[in-house]
Design a protein around this motif. Structure first.
Motif, mmCIF file in Angstrom:
data_model
loop_
_atom_site.group_PDB
_atom_site.id
_atom_site.type_symbol
_atom_site.label_atom_id
_atom_site.label_comp_id
_atom_site.label_asym_id
_atom_site.label_seq_id
_atom_site.Cartn_x
_atom_site.Cartn_y
_atom_site.Cartn_z
ATOM 1 N N GLN B 7 0.852 -1.180 0.000
ATOM 2 C CA GLN B 7 0.000 0.000 0.000
ATOM 3 C C GLN B 7 0.889 1.232 0.000
ATOM 4 O OE1 GLN B 7 -0.003 -2.615 2.054
ATOM 5 N NE2 GLN B 7 -1.875 -2.704 3.227
ATOM 6 N N LYS B 185 2.494 -16.994 20.893
ATOM 7 C CA LYS B 185 2.339 -16.576 19.503
ATOM 8 C C LYS B 185 3.301 -17.323 18.583
ATOM 9 C CE LYS B 185 -0.141 -12.409 19.885
ATOM 10 N NZ LYS B 185 0.202 -11.060 20.317
ATOM 11 N N ASP B 186 2.911 -17.385 17.322
ATOM 12 C CA ASP B 186 3.671 -18.179 16.362
ATOM 13 C C ASP B 186 5.110 -17.707 16.185
ATOM 14 O OD1 ASP B 186 1.660 -19.898 15.897
ATOM 15 O OD2 ASP B 186 0.965 -18.971 14.037
ATOM 16 N N TYR B 187 5.324 -16.389 16.251
ATOM 17 C CA TYR B 187 6.686 -15.933 15.975
ATOM 18 C C TYR B 187 7.655 -16.370 17.059
ATOM 19 C CZ TYR B 187 6.102 -11.979 19.226
ATOM 20 O OH TYR B 187 5.898 -11.211 20.324
ATOM 21 N N ASN B 209 7.938 -6.704 22.520
ATOM 22 C CA ASN B 209 6.530 -6.685 22.127
ATOM 23 C C ASN B 209 5.591 -6.440 23.300
ATOM 24 O OD1 ASN B 209 6.418 -7.303 19.189
ATOM 25 N ND2 ASN B 209 7.725 -8.968 19.879
ATOM 26 N N ILE C 95 9.469 -24.718 10.132
ATOM 27 C CA ILE C 95 8.007 -24.683 10.050
ATOM 28 C C ILE C 95 7.515 -23.338 9.499
ATOM 29 C CG2 ILE C 95 7.793 -23.945 12.460
ATOM 30 C CD1 ILE C 95 5.216 -25.727 12.567
ATOM 31 N N PHE C 97 3.867 -21.166 9.523
ATOM 32 C CA PHE C 97 2.571 -21.213 10.192
ATOM 33 C C PHE C 97 1.441 -20.705 9.300
ATOM 34 C CE2 PHE C 97 5.656 -20.893 13.617
ATOM 35 C CZ PHE C 97 5.246 -21.933 14.415
ATOM 36 N N GLN C 98 0.242 -20.926 9.807
ATOM 37 C CA GLN C 98 -0.949 -20.534 9.063
ATOM 38 C C GLN C 98 -1.118 -19.020 8.985
ATOM 39 O OE1 GLN C 98 -4.571 -21.936 10.843
ATOM 40 N NE2 GLN C 98 -5.837 -21.004 9.285
ATOM 41 N N ASN C 99 -1.005 -18.379 10.150
ATOM 42 C CA ASN C 99 -1.364 -16.969 10.222
ATOM 43 C C ASN C 99 -0.148 -16.089 9.976
ATOM 44 O OD1 ASN C 99 -2.160 -14.430 10.848
ATOM 45 N ND2 ASN C 99 -2.809 -14.895 12.936
ATOM 46 N N GLY C 102 0.747 -13.421 12.726
ATOM 47 C CA GLY C 102 1.292 -13.733 14.044
ATOM 48 C C GLY C 102 2.648 -14.388 13.978
ATOM 49 N N SER C 103 3.109 -14.753 12.786
ATOM 50 C CA SER C 103 4.303 -15.574 12.744
ATOM 51 C C SER C 103 5.582 -14.758 12.537
ATOM 52 C CB SER C 103 4.178 -16.643 11.658
ATOM 53 O OG SER C 103 3.947 -16.038 10.409
ATOM 54 N N LEU C 104 5.452 -13.446 12.358
ATOM 55 C CA LEU C 104 6.648 -12.608 12.251
ATOM 56 C C LEU C 104 6.671 -11.640 13.431
ATOM 57 C CD1 LEU C 104 6.478 -11.713 8.465
ATOM 58 C CD2 LEU C 104 7.746 -13.556 9.529
ATOM 59 N N ASN C 105 7.837 -11.503 14.039
ATOM 60 C CA ASN C 105 7.972 -10.600 15.178
ATOM 61 C C ASN C 105 7.712 -9.156 14.731
ATOM 62 O OD1 ASN C 105 8.754 -9.109 17.377
ATOM 63 N ND2 ASN C 105 10.526 -10.399 17.827
ATOM 64 N N SER C 155 1.658 -7.051 2.898
ATOM 65 C CA SER C 155 0.366 -7.731 2.808
ATOM 66 C C SER C 155 0.523 -9.165 3.315
ATOM 67 C CB SER C 155 -0.104 -7.740 1.361
ATOM 68 O OG SER C 155 0.761 -8.534 0.593
ATOM 69 N N GLN C 158 2.760 -11.380 1.142
ATOM 70 C CA GLN C 158 4.181 -11.049 1.242
ATOM 71 C C GLN C 158 4.758 -11.532 2.561
ATOM 72 O OE1 GLN C 158 3.616 -6.859 0.498
ATOM 73 N NE2 GLN C 158 4.879 -6.992 -1.340
#
Lengths: 284, 296, 285
Positions: B7, B185-187, B209, C95, C97-99, C102-105, C155, C158
């Motif tokens: 964007q 969380k995943d990260y 965070n 791995i 992840f799905q989301n 949430g998977s990047l700091n 996005s 990305q």
């Protein structure tokens, strides 16, 4: 006569980086007994358009339209009070997250009776009977016992059934389903979609199905509107849309389905198309 | 392969922060007042018309300038021993801000460390730490601070240590809750899969965070610290006379409430305005930093 | 040839502690699952929520230990309950992840996210790390200018590319993909699936692809395993499973998947008009 008629709906949001136009001149109409699917990817403004029409957006949104009529009544001229009475009673909505849409503090029976209390003149006893009837209608087994359950005691599919029951409580003329099955498993999705279509036919309601899933469109819709970046780019009946899509974006969207893959690779939209090409063929 | 374009025109983090912060008018006013207090504190020797301990034997309890018998060079009048109240207030702001700063620093550092350990390791460690925090929280905070000062001996430094200790459980709880939420969380799991050790996960992955709610709490603790310090000063357990600390000034003026209202009113007002300004500012910070409240 | 990943009779139990009103009980999340995946192949694990597929993913990724059973990676038996993992073993399985949100700091720049695995596991100069990260960024279809940006500027698609790049930084043998495209839009989903296919053939990667979406699975998988309440009810090659499903649950799953072909739509519309005329016919009589 159309049940809902919207002409040139524009929704703008005030954001930190200036005004953002989420819906840009969308027109649509729904007839009684018709299933209209509004399909688009995230950011296409498909949910926002419907929320705006219902007057359910926060204060940061600016909504304008040339025409916004429901059942022959002008929704733009209506007072907030009158509009609230129409939304909920004659227009009902169900949302993506069934468990989050129910209040966790009350039993589902209380919540459905609350809807009946606000919108109908039924007394306590009649409300109870109606609630039971609705639960049976949406296929919740052991309805009597289920009325006393809290949302967290039920599965996602069951909660969505409760939401549908709440939506049907006042025999609405129009039901708007915003991604009703996205949060659900495939087998449950099938059940809920079948239920929605069945109830729609039975009650002769108008049904607007907002979705990003072409499969859901193929399984439910009579007519389809494709939205992209806040604009309507194609409108057709479901068979025509799948058989002979006019707009390049719609074609790309359909060919991006893994089912339609030719060989190992999937054609992707941004590789093929620019915004100008997409909007060139868009109806206004 | 081409990519989706991002964007356009993303506002910088600072511009976005200011957009949300400035929507809250109270917060902007609070910030302005706070900056004024800060300015006055830093340049006290230049701003103040007189020295804070300078006594004028012939001008005891002089009323404010706009009243009958007041003098223009003593804008807010003088106290019982002939010291200019305005100058004392200006020098006093130094103490208040200093107290706030030290207390917040002490309680944030210790609170965040303890909370991080509790939230990350959970289990027995967590239970042990949280029960101690519950005990501290069960005391009325001022009473606990008083007891501590009584043990350590009165004085500004001891008062600050006591107030930090009383404030710190809030930070422990807040940090612990934030860490627990972030840890799943995943990260964080992703970092673990990449082989990150405990120390790295705690301090480099999770902690940054969790800062937004802590910053908000820190501003609120800042004002609470000023208030507590003033209260201790008033009770004679904080800064000792003739230090121009606002609470101490109030305590000294107690007996003149009937005769010379200005001696008590102005230090009280100074405390009120400063604390209010900081609290308003904290509200604005919460609006700007807490994503849950962001409307977009 | 030894398979990259082999699982023999994996089980995983969760102990739910009791409280005042409830007895403590044991939940069997995974009940004796066996499978193996060869180099460069994709195994898809299909099932609905609560079937144990994500638990299995965590076991394969060595985040959680299995309660019993053997997990072999490149023929070497791994048991994280008894021995700590070596950096070498760690880097073999990564791995996605799905989301992607949430998977990047969110506090780290893309460059820092990508170089972190190298900082931890490899002794390498800073400029060398940066070069590796830049190369990987281009490999997944992003650009060098993205290196210094934060995740919120991207996005969903990305971000998922960044997540894939990050997983590949350690040159893993096996990539566990936990619903990697189900949070993405259709057009972006196609891009990411293409990217995964390209990367697989380039690096000879082995995929364990977890999904609930049968159309995606049919597109990408070599072998398919269907899970239902912790059990593998169906396991075989893609064509065998899709053409001749053995278990009744698999058949239910296929029947429930929406069909987008024109014949299916035509049939539905015909049924609908028949029902409508059937309903109105008695009224006309």
């Amino acid at each position: 006569m159309s049940l809902l008629q919207i002409e040139n709906l524009v929704v703008e949001f005030q954001t930190a980086s200036g005004p953002f136009r989420a819906v840009d001149g969308v027109s649509l109409k729904v007839d009684p007994g018709e299933v209209l699917a509004i399909v688009g990817e995230s950011g296409s403004g498909k949910s926002v358009a419907m929320l705006a029409a219902m007057g359910l957006l926060p204060w940061t949104a600016k909504v304008t339209a040339d025409r916004l009529e429901f059942d022959g009544r002008d929704m733009l001229a209506m007072s907030d009070r009158d509009r609230r009475r129409v939304v909920g009673k004659e227009i009902a909505m169900i949302f993506q997250e069934p468990i989050a849409s129910l209040n966790p503090c009350f039993t589902v029976g209380f919540q459905i009776e609350e809807v009946l209390r606000i919108h109908t003149g039924l007394d306590r006893r009649a409300r109870r009977i109606r609630a039971l009837e609705l639960f049976e209608q949406v296929g919740i087994p052991a309805a009597e016992e289920r009325l006393g359950h809290y949302p967290h005691q039920m599965s996602g599919g069951q909660c969505q059934r409760v939401m549908i029951a709440c939506a049907l409580a006042c025999n609405p003329k129009l039901l708007i389903a915003d991604e009703p099955t996205t949060a659900l498993d495939v087998t449950i999705q099938k059940q809920i979609l079948d239920l929605l279509v069945e109830l729609q036919a039975e009650h002769g309601m108008g049904l607007i199905m907002i979705t990003h899933d072409m499969g859901v469109v193929a399984e439910t819709a009579d007519r389809v509107i494709v939205q992209y970046k806040g604009r309507k780019i194609e409108e057709a009946d479901v068979l025509t849309l799948f058989e002979n899509p006019k707009n390049a974006y719609t074609r790309a969207l359909l060919s991006a389905l893994p089912e339609n893959a030719v060989g190992g690779r999937l054609p992707t939209i941004s590789e093929l198309l620019s915004d100008e090409q997409i909007f060139a063929g868009a109806p206004r | 392969m081409s990519t989706v374009t991002t964007q356009t025109g993303h506002p910088s983090a600072l511009a976005e922060f200011w957009y949300y912060f400035s929507r809250n008018k109270g917060a902007v006013i609070g910030l302005a007042v706070f900056l004024l207090v800060l300015f006055v504190a830093v340049f006290a020797p230049l701003v103040a018309p007189h020295g804070p301990t300078e006594q004028l034997r012939d001008k005891l309890l002089l009323p404010p300038a706009w009243m009958e018998g007041g003098e223009a060079s003593y804008l807010l009048g003088t106290d019982a021993v002939g010291r200019d109240i305005l100058s004392r207030l200006i020098y006093g702001s130094r103490f208040s801000l200093f107290i706030g700063l030290v207390v917040v620093t002490l309680s944030v550092i210790s609170g965040v460390l303890i909370g991080l350990v509790a939230g990350y390791f959970r289990g027995r460690v967590d239970t042990f730490i949280m029960r101690i925090m519950d005990i501290i929280l069960a005391f009325p905070s001022l009473l606990l601070a008083l007891v501590l000062v009584a043990v350590l001996g009165p004085g500004l430094l001891n008062a600050m240590i006591a107030i930090s200790l009383v404030n710190q459980p809030h930070f422990v709880r807040l940090t612990r809750a934030a860490v627990m939420a972030e840890k799943s969380k995943d990260y964080v799991v992703g970092s673990r899969v990449a082989g990150a050790g405990t120390f790295r996960l705690m301090f480099l992955t999770i902690l940054p965070n969790c800062l937004a709610p802590l910053i908000v709490q820190a501003t609120l603790a800042f004002s609470a610290a000023i208030l507590d310090a003033a209260a201790l000063g008033f009770l004679g357990m904080g800064a000792q006379p003739p230090t121009p600390e606002w609470g101490t000034m109030l305590a000294e003026a107690r007996e003149f409430i009937q005769r010379a209202w200005w001696v008590v009113t102005f230090p009280g007002l100074a405390i009120l305005v400063t604390v209010l300004a900081i609290n308003l500012m904290g509200d604005g910070l919460r609006d700007a930093l807490d994503p849950k409240l962001k409307r977009s | 040839m030894t398979p990259v990943l082999e699982a023999r009779d994996i089980t995983r139990d969760y102990h739910v502690p009791g409280s005042l009103f409830k007895k403590s009980r044991t939940v069997h999340a995974v009940k004796g699952v066996s499978f193996s995946v060869g180099e460069g192949k994709t195994l898809a694990i299909v099932g609905e929520s609560g079937c144990g597929k994500s638990t299995l993913a965590r076991i394969v990724t060595m985040i959680d230990p299995a309660t019993s059973g053997d997990l072999l990676i490149d023929g070497r038996r791994i048991d994280i309950a008894t021995e700590p993992l070596t950096a070498d073993m760690r880097s073999k399985v990564q791995i996605v992840f799905q989301n992607p949100y949430g998977s990047l700091n969110p506090r780290r720049k893309i460059g820092e996210i990508l170089t972190e695995p190298l900082i931890i596991n490899a002794k390498m100069r800073a400029d060398e790390r940066e070069a590796r990260a830049m190369a990987m960024l281009k490999k997944v279809g992003l650009e060098e200018k993205h290196y210094g940006r934060y995740p919120h500027m991207f996005s969903g698609g990305q971000r998922q590319r960044v997540a894939i790049a990050r997983a590949l930084m350690l040159n893993p043998r096996l990539l566990v993909l936990d619903e990697p495209v189900s949070a993405l839009d259709l057009s972006v989903q196609a891009q990411v699936l293409n990217l995964l296919a390209d990367l697989q053939s380039e690096f000879q990667l082995t995929y364990v692809f977890i999904s609930h979406d049968l159309s995606v699975v049919r597109h990408i998988a070599d072998d398919v395993m269907v899970m239902y309440f912790g059990e593998a009810v169906e396991y075989g090659s893609r064509d065998a499973v899709f053409n001749d499903p053995q278990h009744s649950y698999t058949r239910t799953l296929f029947a429930a998947t929406p069909r987008v072909d024109i014949e299916a739509i035509r049939a539905r519309l015909a049924r609908k008009s028949a029902a409508a005329s059937g309903a109105s016919a008695p009224a006309a009589l």
